[in-house]
Design an enzyme around this catalytic site. Structure first.
Site, PDB file in Angstrom:
ATOM      1  N   ASP A 139     -19.565  -8.865  20.437  1.00 58.85           N
ATOM      2  CA  ASP A 139     -18.173  -8.681  20.864  1.00 58.85           C
ATOM      3  C   ASP A 139     -17.389  -9.977  20.738  1.00 58.85           C
ATOM      4  O   ASP A 139     -16.531 -10.286  21.569  1.00 58.85           O
ATOM      5  CB  ASP A 139     -18.156  -8.180  22.313  1.00 58.85           C
ATOM      6  N   LYS A 142     -14.364 -10.945  15.122  1.00 58.19           N
ATOM      7  CA  LYS A 142     -14.768  -9.785  14.297  1.00 58.19           C
ATOM      8  C   LYS A 142     -15.245 -10.218  12.911  1.00 58.19           C
ATOM      9  O   LYS A 142     -16.076  -9.558  12.324  1.00 58.19           O
ATOM     10  CB  LYS A 142     -13.613  -8.803  14.191  1.00 58.19           C
ATOM     11  N   ASP A 167     -18.613  -3.931  19.550  1.00 53.65           N
ATOM     12  CA  ASP A 167     -17.303  -3.500  20.033  1.00 53.65           C
ATOM     13  C   ASP A 167     -16.257  -3.608  18.917  1.00 53.65           C
ATOM     14  O   ASP A 167     -16.460  -4.283  17.912  1.00 53.65           O
ATOM     15  CB  ASP A 167     -16.879  -4.390  21.221  1.00 53.65           C
ATOM     16  N   ASN A 168     -15.139  -2.918  19.095  1.00 62.56           N
ATOM     17  CA  ASN A 168     -13.938  -3.081  18.265  1.00 62.56           C
ATOM     18  C   ASN A 168     -14.090  -2.675  16.816  1.00 62.56           C
ATOM     19  O   ASN A 168     -13.518  -3.317  15.918  1.00 62.56           O
ATOM     20  CB  ASN A 168     -13.441  -4.528  18.339  1.00 62.56           C
ATOM     21  N   GLU A 197      -9.354  -1.119  24.899  1.00 53.03           N
ATOM     22  CA  GLU A 197      -9.302  -1.444  26.322  1.00 53.03           C
ATOM     23  C   GLU A 197      -7.877  -1.417  26.886  1.00 53.03           C
ATOM     24  O   GLU A 197      -6.944  -1.876  26.240  1.00 53.03           O
ATOM     25  CB  GLU A 197      -9.937  -2.832  26.589  1.00 53.03           C
TER      26      GLU A 197
END
Ligand SMILES: O=C(c1ccccc1)c1ccc(O)c(O)c1[N+](=O)[O-]
Ligand SMILES: [Mg+2]
Length: 212
Positions: A139, A142, A167-168, A197
């Site tokens: 996380d 990226k 994540d993401n 989020e």
């Protein structure tokens, strides 16, 4: 005062010391009602909770501590015997996380490392007495997701069945990572759609099980 300092102050003034769930609730309330922050959050967090409960890791790595929200979220579900390492590049964020984790009462359960992940991953076996990880949560920035999962592979830190959660995948997005884990042949990978989020926007987590 930075946003992260404002979040920490809100937690210290509104959560109960030693109560991880109250810390998470306070961070999430602040994220929904006052200032957005890049925690995995309460919606994606429920999916992460399920993965942690299913996997029950004894040894786990997190890349991207930020304020410590996901470290607290995960470790609150683990036995005291579990080993949880979290890596944060930004020393200011690491300092906030250190106070957040201490307020939650989990300072003895979480090993914080302030470093570039590229530098510390090759050191984990010798310096942190790690064999392999049962679970990894990615996380951080990226554009280094692919670099770092490949580093975990080449440093023999994954084993057959290691669960890697990222994540993401949609927002801000990690398309090269998603393509890698889905096509390289080394993982059984599934995408779990959710919401970004503290938002109605779409996002999601990728769960990738290493084939060994
Ligand atoms: O990259 C960002 C980002 C980019 C631009 C502005 C703010 C945040 C981000 C957004 C949501 C996340 O859940 C997250 O983990 C990150 N991150 O930096 O690791
Ligand atoms: Mg994130």
């Amino acid at each position: 005062m930075s946003k992260e300092q404002r979040v920490l102050r809100y937690v210290q003034q509104n959560a109960s010391r030693g109560d991880p769930d109250s810390v998470l609730a306070a961070v999430d309330k602040f994220g929904w009602e006052t200032e957005w922050a890049m925690n995995v959050g309460d919606v994606k967090g429920l999916i992460l909770d399920r993965f942690v409960k299913e996997t029950a890791p004894q040894t786990m790595l997190e890349l991207g501590t930020y304020m410590g929200y996901s470290a607290i979220r995960v470790v609150r579900l683990l036995p005291e015997t579990a080993k949880f390492l979290t890596v944060e590049f930004n020393p200011e964020n690491a300092a906030i996380a250190n106070e957040m984790i201490a307020f939650a009462g989990l300072q003895n359960r979480i090993i914080q490392i302030t470093s570039d992940s590229a530098d510390v991953i090759p050191q984990l076996k010798k310096k942190y007495d790690v064999d392999t990880f049962d679970m990894v949560f990615i996380d951080h920035w990226k554009d280094v997701y692919v670099r770092d999962i490949k580093l975990l592979e080449t440093n023999n830190l994954l084993r057959k069945g290691t669960v890697v959660v990222a994540d993401n995948i949609i927002n801000p997005g990690a398309p090269e990572y998603a393509d890698y884990v889905r096509t390289c042949g080394k993982y059984d990978s599934t995408f779990h759609e959710s919401n970004f989020e503290y938002s109605d926007d779409i996002d999601g987590l990728e769960k990738s099980v290493y084939r060994g």
